[in-house]
Design an enzyme around this catalytic site. Structure first.
Site, PDB file in Angstrom:
ATOM      1  N   THR A 166       0.891  -1.165   0.000  1.00 43.76           N
ATOM      2  CA  THR A 166       0.000   0.000   0.000  1.00 43.76           C
ATOM      3  C   THR A 166       0.921   1.204   0.000  1.00 43.76           C
ATOM      4  OG1 THR A 166      -0.129   0.257   2.403  1.00 43.76           O
ATOM      5  CG2 THR A 166      -1.744  -1.233   1.412  1.00 43.76           C
ATOM      6  N   HIS A 167       0.546   2.280  -0.647  1.00 42.78           N
ATOM      7  CA  HIS A 167       1.437   3.446  -0.823  1.00 42.78           C
ATOM      8  C   HIS A 167       2.747   3.026  -1.488  1.00 42.78           C
ATOM      9  CE1 HIS A 167      -1.184   5.522   2.178  1.00 42.78           C
ATOM     10  NE2 HIS A 167      -1.187   4.310   2.736  1.00 42.78           N
ATOM     11  N   SER A 289      17.695  -0.561 -27.322  1.00 41.54           N
ATOM     12  CA  SER A 289      18.164   0.822 -27.410  1.00 41.54           C
ATOM     13  C   SER A 289      19.204   0.901 -28.521  1.00 41.54           C
ATOM     14  CB  SER A 289      18.780   1.223 -26.068  1.00 41.54           C
ATOM     15  OG  SER A 289      19.786   2.200 -26.247  1.00 41.54           O
ATOM     16  N   LYS A 295      19.888  -3.232 -23.242  1.00 46.13           N
ATOM     17  CA  LYS A 295      18.527  -2.834 -22.878  1.00 46.13           C
ATOM     18  C   LYS A 295      17.415  -3.730 -23.416  1.00 46.13           C
ATOM     19  CE  LYS A 295      17.902   1.268 -21.228  1.00 46.13           C
ATOM     20  NZ  LYS A 295      17.061   1.427 -20.084  1.00 46.13           N
ATOM     21  N   GLU A 302       4.625   1.070 -21.741  1.00 48.51           N
ATOM     22  CA  GLU A 302       4.644   2.540 -21.641  1.00 48.51           C
ATOM     23  C   GLU A 302       3.630   3.141 -22.622  1.00 48.51           C
ATOM     24  OE1 GLU A 302       8.798   3.351 -22.304  1.00 48.51           O
ATOM     25  OE2 GLU A 302       9.311   2.139 -20.567  1.00 48.51           O
ATOM     26  N   LYS A 337     -17.980  10.275 -35.111  1.00 42.83           N
ATOM     27  CA  LYS A 337     -17.611   9.012 -35.750  1.00 42.83           C
ATOM     28  C   LYS A 337     -16.091   8.835 -35.749  1.00 42.83           C
ATOM     29  CE  LYS A 337     -18.444   9.144 -40.119  1.00 42.83           C
ATOM     30  NZ  LYS A 337     -19.348   9.323 -41.263  1.00 42.83           N
TER      31      LYS A 337
HETATM   32  N1  ARG Z   1     -21.238  12.067 -43.238  1.00 43.93           N
HETATM   33  C1  ARG Z   1     -22.290  12.680 -42.531  1.00 43.93           C
HETATM   34  C2  ARG Z   1     -22.129  12.497 -41.011  1.00 43.93           C
HETATM   35  O1  ARG Z   1     -21.409  11.631 -40.608  1.00 43.93           O
HETATM   36  C3  ARG Z   1     -23.586  12.103 -42.974  1.00 43.93           C
HETATM   37  C4  ARG Z   1     -24.768  12.936 -42.652  1.00 43.93           C
HETATM   38  C5  ARG Z   1     -24.808  14.142 -43.494  1.00 43.93           C
HETATM   39  N2  ARG Z   1     -26.006  14.881 -43.218  1.00 43.93           N
HETATM   40  C6  ARG Z   1     -26.116  16.177 -43.518  1.00 43.93           C
HETATM   41  N3  ARG Z   1     -27.237  16.737 -43.196  1.00 43.93           N
HETATM   42  N4  ARG Z   1     -25.128  16.839 -44.083  1.00 43.93           N
HETATM   43  O2  ARG Z   1     -22.694  13.213 -40.263  1.00 43.93           O
END
Ligand code: ARG
Length: 459
Positions: A166-167, A289, A295, A302, A337
């Protein structure tokens, strides 16, 4: 001489836009959307099927025969995409218009009808959700693989004693098994967050169109059933606002999962240092390295820490994207997205490499035992006094006031004396095996069901 820039016509709106505008707004969609192609086709197959079944129209939008034709063409697009031969052009803007262009090329006017009663807004939302469901299940399988590697490391080491800290200070007798299965349990518990994200992703936005519905008698429950969603996102405006929410929710779950992996990485870095030497990292998972020939560096571990910082950043970026977003579709949502896909691929590669690295970790039992100093047994000594009748606080003070009396003890005997649930000898191996198997089974059976549904829709 400056080359004259060609102004492209955008296939979507048939309008000429400045090429810089197209490049800026399309962004990385032509690459990112390749991942969505299969799911875009599935969404379209469900939409045309539903359109072909609509009642009360003067003439059908598409007939059942036409819908079947579209579905067969969509199956071909999926085949192309699985063979890596599906491309999205900048003037398509995204996967949605690329698929419509291809269907129009092969089916003529019929291809031009598939977008009736929907918008790219509900289309991309449904694509991302289908993709996300499938990806969460893949993440869950990878989580179970890492948990299995950790559990195996622990089971194999069994009761090899390890100084519990611990610590970071030496604290109490523990075992390698408790350390490894403790991390395995942390990893497995992340399934709860992933499942919460899965339940949010499992809601159908299709049929909300641009966010306000359409004057057609769409049967939204039908696409919900065809696509296998748990329910419909009822309110069309709400459905449009839900874009980005499931990305943010999954990214938060991934950030938390990455934090768990990063803590594991940190322990492995520390305990494989020569000053500890409890563990040896597999050489093939260490790098060298350019100057120091001796190494073997834990670069992978990391970078697990480094990538955790990235995924936390992506989750934060997703929430920042949403916090002042007005209701209805806004193009900034496209970036959700990008954040989602980056966070997902970073987490998945991390899970996979960690599972392999952990499988190759070797335990140096002698180094583990050599690390036990008399102080590690102090609590056990006080508890022996309790067993002889001394009240706990008095026993504590007697030991504390004479730490010099503590001597070397048998660390193997010390760990064998710890038997209650979850301690050294109380690790329930069957519980781990059962939890790992059930995560795997549930993820695999749902993934198979989704794939079966997709194939059935493409027939
Ligand atoms: N590629 C666009 C997006 O991912 C699709 C939707 C486009 N819709 C619009 N009203 N421009 O949002």
């Amino acid at each position: 001489m400056k080359a004259k820039r060609v102004r492209s016509k955008c296939t979507v709106t048939d309008r000429t836009v400045d090429p810089d505008v197209l490049t800026y707004t399309v962004g990385e969609d032509p690459v990112l959307d390749l991942e969505l192609a299969k799911w875009d086709c599935m969404g379209t197959a469900a939409h045309v099927t539903m359109l072909s079944e609509l009642k009360g129209l003067r003439r059908p939008i598409v007939t059942k025969v036409e819908a079947a034709k579209v579905r067969r063409e969509l199956a071909k697009v999926v085949e192309l995409s699985e063979a890596g031969k599906f491309t999205i052009r900048e003037d398509d803007q995204d996967v949605h218009m690329a698929v419509e262009r291809m269907l129009t090329e092969s089916l003529g006017d019929l291809g031009k009808k598939i977008h009736t009663g929907r918008s790219r807004n509900d289309q991309v939302a449904v694509d991302v959700r289908l993709h996300m469901k499938s990806e969460i299940l893949a993440v869950e399988r990878e989580v179970s693989d890492l948990a299995a590697a950790l559990a195996q490391l622990g089971f194999a080491a069994g009761t090899v004693p390890l100084v519990g800290r611990t610590h970071l200070q030496p604290a109490m007798p523990s075992t390698v098994e408790m350390w490894a299965t403790g991390h395995a349990e942390m990893v497995l518990d992340q399934i709860e967050n992933l499942e919460a994200a899965y339940r949010l992703a499992d809601l159908n936005p299709l049929g909300s169109a641009a966010g306000y519905g359409v004057p057609l008698p769409l049967v939204r429950a039908r696409t919900t059933a065809l696509l296998g969603f748990s329910r419909t996102l009822h309110n069309c405006f709400g459905a449009s606002m839900a874009r980005g929410e499931c990305e943010a929710s999954l990214l938060s779950a991934l950030a938390q999962l990455m934090c768990v992996l990063s803590r594991l990485a940190e322990d492995l870095i520390l305990f494989s240092m020569p000053e500890f030497a409890y563990f040896r990292l597999p050489r093939a998972y260490c790098t060298g390295s350019s100057i120091m020939p001796q190494k073997y560096n834990p670069d992978v571990l990391e970078l697990v820490r480094g990538k955790t910082a990235q995924v936390i950043g992506l989750a934060t970026a997703a929430l920042s994207l949403l916090h002042a977003m007005p209701g209805g579709y806004n193009r900034d949502l496209q970036d959700a997205k990008l954040l989602y896909m980056k966070g997902l691929s970073t987490t998945r590669t991390t899970l996979r490499i960690l599972a392999k690295l952990v499988a190759g970790v070797e335990v140096d039992a002698a180094a583990c035992r050599a690390a036990f100093t008399p102080g590690v047994f102090a609590t056990d000594v006080a508890l022996r006094k309790v067993a002889a009748g001394t009240p706990w606080r008095d026993a504590y003070h007697e030991v504390r006031d004479h730490l010099e009396l503590l001597g070397a003890e048998d660390c193997d005997a010390a760990v064998k004396a710890k038997r209650h649930e979850g301690t050294c000898l109380g690790i329930d191996r069957a519980l781990y095996r059962q939890r790992i198997a059930s995560v795997r089974k549930s993820a695999e059976s749902r993934a198979a069901a989704l794939e079966k549904r997709r194939r059935a829709l493409m027939k």
